[in-house]
Write an enzyme that holds these catalytic residues in place. Sequence first.
Site, mmCIF file in Angstrom:
data_model
loop_
_atom_site.group_PDB
_atom_site.id
_atom_site.type_symbol
_atom_site.label_atom_id
_atom_site.label_comp_id
_atom_site.label_asym_id
_atom_site.label_seq_id
_atom_site.Cartn_x
_atom_site.Cartn_y
_atom_site.Cartn_z
ATOM 1 N N PHE A 40 11.384 20.884 -22.214
ATOM 2 C CA PHE A 40 10.067 21.461 -21.880
ATOM 3 C C PHE A 40 10.134 22.959 -21.629
ATOM 4 O O PHE A 40 9.134 23.654 -21.737
ATOM 5 C CB PHE A 40 9.506 20.754 -20.625
ATOM 6 C CG PHE A 40 10.055 21.306 -19.333
ATOM 7 C CD1 PHE A 40 9.489 22.438 -18.752
ATOM 8 C CD2 PHE A 40 11.151 20.728 -18.703
ATOM 9 C CE1 PHE A 40 10.018 22.968 -17.576
ATOM 10 C CE2 PHE A 40 11.669 21.245 -17.536
ATOM 11 C CZ PHE A 40 11.097 22.379 -16.974
ATOM 12 N N LYS A 61 11.189 16.417 -32.400
ATOM 13 C CA LYS A 61 10.674 15.586 -31.299
ATOM 14 C C LYS A 61 10.679 16.495 -30.069
ATOM 15 O O LYS A 61 11.677 16.620 -29.372
ATOM 16 C CB LYS A 61 11.601 14.376 -31.103
ATOM 17 C CG LYS A 61 10.962 13.150 -30.472
ATOM 18 C CD LYS A 61 10.303 13.362 -29.130
ATOM 19 C CE LYS A 61 11.247 13.506 -27.961
ATOM 20 N NZ LYS A 61 10.568 13.936 -26.718
ATOM 21 N N GLU A 66 7.573 15.951 -24.071
ATOM 22 C CA GLU A 66 6.247 15.364 -23.806
ATOM 23 C C GLU A 66 5.419 16.251 -22.873
ATOM 24 O O GLU A 66 4.218 16.062 -22.758
ATOM 25 C CB GLU A 66 6.351 14.000 -23.111
ATOM 26 C CG GLU A 66 7.282 12.988 -23.686
ATOM 27 C CD GLU A 66 8.691 13.125 -23.142
ATOM 28 O OE1 GLU A 66 9.317 14.194 -23.322
ATOM 29 O OE2 GLU A 66 9.186 12.163 -22.548
ATOM 30 N N SER A 103 18.719 18.026 -20.461
ATOM 31 C CA SER A 103 19.623 17.833 -19.320
ATOM 32 C C SER A 103 20.939 17.188 -19.788
ATOM 33 O O SER A 103 20.983 16.528 -20.830
ATOM 34 C CB SER A 103 18.933 16.956 -18.278
ATOM 35 O OG SER A 103 18.549 15.738 -18.874
ATOM 36 N N CYS A 130 17.696 27.545 -18.529
ATOM 37 C CA CYS A 130 19.098 27.103 -18.523
ATOM 38 C C CYS A 130 20.039 28.270 -18.308
ATOM 39 O O CYS A 130 21.206 28.085 -18.006
ATOM 40 C CB CYS A 130 19.436 26.399 -19.830
ATOM 41 S SG CYS A 130 19.446 27.520 -21.215
ATOM 42 N N GLU A 141 22.275 21.107 -10.610
ATOM 43 C CA GLU A 141 21.361 22.084 -11.223
ATOM 44 C C GLU A 141 20.003 21.907 -10.556
ATOM 45 O O GLU A 141 19.382 20.842 -10.679
ATOM 46 C CB GLU A 141 21.244 21.822 -12.731
ATOM 47 C CG GLU A 141 20.278 22.770 -13.410
ATOM 48 C CD GLU A 141 20.104 22.487 -14.904
ATOM 49 O OE1 GLU A 141 19.969 21.319 -15.284
ATOM 50 O OE2 GLU A 141 20.101 23.465 -15.678
HETATM 51 P P1 NAD Z 1 15.295 16.340 -20.477
HETATM 52 O O1 NAD Z 1 16.710 15.973 -20.679
HETATM 53 O O2 NAD Z 1 14.490 15.590 -19.483
HETATM 54 O O3 NAD Z 1 14.486 16.203 -21.862
HETATM 55 C C1 NAD Z 1 14.965 16.763 -23.062
HETATM 56 C C2 NAD Z 1 14.510 15.897 -24.233
HETATM 57 O O4 NAD Z 1 15.079 14.601 -24.106
HETATM 58 C C3 NAD Z 1 12.991 15.703 -24.284
HETATM 59 O O5 NAD Z 1 12.561 15.802 -25.625
HETATM 60 C C4 NAD Z 1 12.794 14.309 -23.730
HETATM 61 O O6 NAD Z 1 11.684 13.659 -24.288
HETATM 62 C C5 NAD Z 1 14.069 13.592 -24.122
HETATM 63 N N1 NAD Z 1 14.443 12.551 -23.151
HETATM 64 C C6 NAD Z 1 14.202 12.553 -21.810
HETATM 65 N N2 NAD Z 1 14.689 11.429 -21.254
HETATM 66 C C7 NAD Z 1 15.242 10.693 -22.251
HETATM 67 C C8 NAD Z 1 15.920 9.432 -22.290
HETATM 68 N N3 NAD Z 1 16.113 8.711 -21.188
HETATM 69 N N4 NAD Z 1 16.379 9.000 -23.481
HETATM 70 C C9 NAD Z 1 16.202 9.725 -24.593
HETATM 71 N N5 NAD Z 1 15.565 10.924 -24.604
HETATM 72 C C10 NAD Z 1 15.094 11.410 -23.452
HETATM 73 O O7 NAD Z 1 15.258 17.920 -20.171
HETATM 74 P P2 NAD Z 1 14.034 18.810 -19.726
HETATM 75 O O8 NAD Z 1 13.691 18.497 -18.306
HETATM 76 O O9 NAD Z 1 12.958 18.765 -20.734
HETATM 77 O O10 NAD Z 1 14.691 20.262 -19.814
HETATM 78 C C11 NAD Z 1 15.420 20.838 -18.765
HETATM 79 C C12 NAD Z 1 16.911 20.711 -18.978
HETATM 80 O O11 NAD Z 1 17.281 21.280 -20.230
HETATM 81 C C13 NAD Z 1 17.726 21.462 -17.937
HETATM 82 O O12 NAD Z 1 18.829 20.677 -17.580
HETATM 83 C C14 NAD Z 1 18.176 22.711 -18.676
HETATM 84 O O13 NAD Z 1 19.356 23.295 -18.193
HETATM 85 C C15 NAD Z 1 18.377 22.171 -20.048
HETATM 86 N N6 NAD Z 1 18.354 23.234 -21.051
HETATM 87 C C16 NAD Z 1 19.538 23.564 -21.640
HETATM 88 C C17 NAD Z 1 19.581 24.585 -22.572
HETATM 89 C C18 NAD Z 1 20.876 24.963 -23.238
HETATM 90 O O14 NAD Z 1 20.834 25.607 -24.279
HETATM 91 N N7 NAD Z 1 22.011 24.571 -22.699
HETATM 92 C C19 NAD Z 1 18.399 25.259 -22.909
HETATM 93 C C20 NAD Z 1 17.206 24.869 -22.295
HETATM 94 C C21 NAD Z 1 17.195 23.851 -21.364
#
Ligand code: NAD
Length: 499
Positions: free
Chosen positions: A149, A173, A176, A226, A281, A384
């Site tokens: 997000f 994808k 949401e 994450s 991040c 984090e």
């Molecule tokens: P998230 O892991 O909740 O969601 C990321 C994606 O995974 C979304 O598209 C979501 O729909 C999907 N997802 C969520 N739960 C799932 C599940 N149980 N099974 C399968 N798919 C699932 O992350 P977020 O809250 O949207 O983003 C924040 C996180 O992203 C933080 O941890 C941040 O550090 C990380 N991030 C990392 C980078 C990088 O390049 N390392 C860059 C941006 C964000």
Amino acid sequence: MQTIGHFIGGKHVDGTSGRFADVYNPATGEVQAKLALASQAEMDAAVANAAAAQVAWAATNPQRRARVMMKFVDLLNRDMDKLAEALSREHGKTLPDAKGDVIRGLEVAEFCIGAPHLLKGEFTEGAGPGIDMYSMRQPLGVVAGITPFNFPAMIPMWKFCPAIACGNAFILKPSERDPSVPIMLAELMIEAGLPAGVLNVVNGDKEAVDAILDHETIQAVGFVGSTAIAEYVYSRGCAAGKRVQCFGGAKNHMIIMPDADMDQAADALVGAGYGAAGERCMAVSVAVPVGETTADALIEKLAPKVEALKIGPYTAGNDVDFGPLVTEQALHRVKGLVDQGVKEGAELVVDGRNFSMQGYENGYFMGGCLFDRVTKDMDIYKTEIFGPVLTVARAETYEDALDLPMSHEYGNGVAIFTRDGDTARDFTSRINIGMVGVNVPIPVPLAYHTFGGWKKSGFGDLNQHGPDSFKFYTRTKTVTSRWPSGLKDGAEFVIPTMK
Ligand code: NAD
């Protein structure tokens, strides 16, 4: 109430699963749209569409593919204000920051205009008598991206621009939480001349992600989010035989040496710690001053700056430092971690937990928090936080300071503030972290370099954007070709060597 569906085959498509998620305006707490969540059958249809479109796209010469990127860049600039407004409305970040989100993606589109050069192969003339040998980079077919997000414009573009420039078709994808901008980007790609079906946006949750991971047509998956989900996507995707790269969470340290310019360091920490409400991040979440004198001086400079942070909705214009957190859940989680830090004995120098925004009482706002005397064993150090919370972990010596990021499980970004070249050089050489800043608090590499963390911040072999992305989205085919006379002499039974 607006309903957001998918973008498949070059057009908007309603969801058919009957499942929806609420999309909030984080500044007001109101539901502003219902988002369709795709079923496996809907994902299958999108993939079939993409596979059909990919063949002609791969056969389109790379210069023509690059021209789509050129036009796309123009259109992003044309629609910058519209994109930023839609982004801020769903994410909550300020308008200038939302534009930064679009621009950091646009820069990757610009980099991809160089696709004809980046896709050039290798050639050896006369590798043997009458033999030429050459390698070419070919697209993988249909590939997918699953994005978070916090950068709803930048990260989708980091994924689909190189993939498409290489001749693949793409299934995106997105998160949401803020799905509007990814669909607007897909519309702009069509307007830029991309054939229908090459870029598809399929909204969804775990069901859509699993459908991607199990789909035998999808050749590669790029994920950002994450760490727990990154590990899941990586292992399930690899087990299904796909090429997978996953980028996860972070805990970025900034070391402040006694010789650093303390005003500069404090300003850098406030911007890097609290910008976008800490939902980056590459946000700095741990400041590590070396020596008690440095620590005292730093806290003295930081505290009033954190107290003076301007928090508000994106509609308040440019005079806001950061906006609300993305969801009510995120707000409770971050406040809970601050409570935990207090319980664990860290010193809460600035407490933003009770911040309330007049006229926006249902928004997900909180004030900046500043912790001092945080130690390695505390949850607020290990986890984090992903909120407007900066923790200060004091170190006695440079070696103690170095040990903190070195022994932390995450390895995304790190920075050192010093005036001493020798210290900076030692630090950049020894640190086990993917992206390093020297007097730069958020060292996000530009589009023509690559972006990626180490340890639990990155899974897979190649980084995002830059030359690595062209490697990730292509595979190498090597041809050995002979045009001799005398092939009719009979079979050769000894393995050929280039005499
Ligand atoms: P998230 O892991 O909740 O969601 C990321 C994606 O995974 C979304 O598209 C979501 O729909 C999907 N997802 C969520 N739960 C799932 C599940 N149980 N099974 C399968 N798919 C699932 O992350 P977020 O809250 O949207 O983003 C924040 C996180 O992203 C933080 O941890 C941040 O550090 C990380 N991030 C990392 C980078 C990088 O390049 N390392 C860059 C941006 C964000």
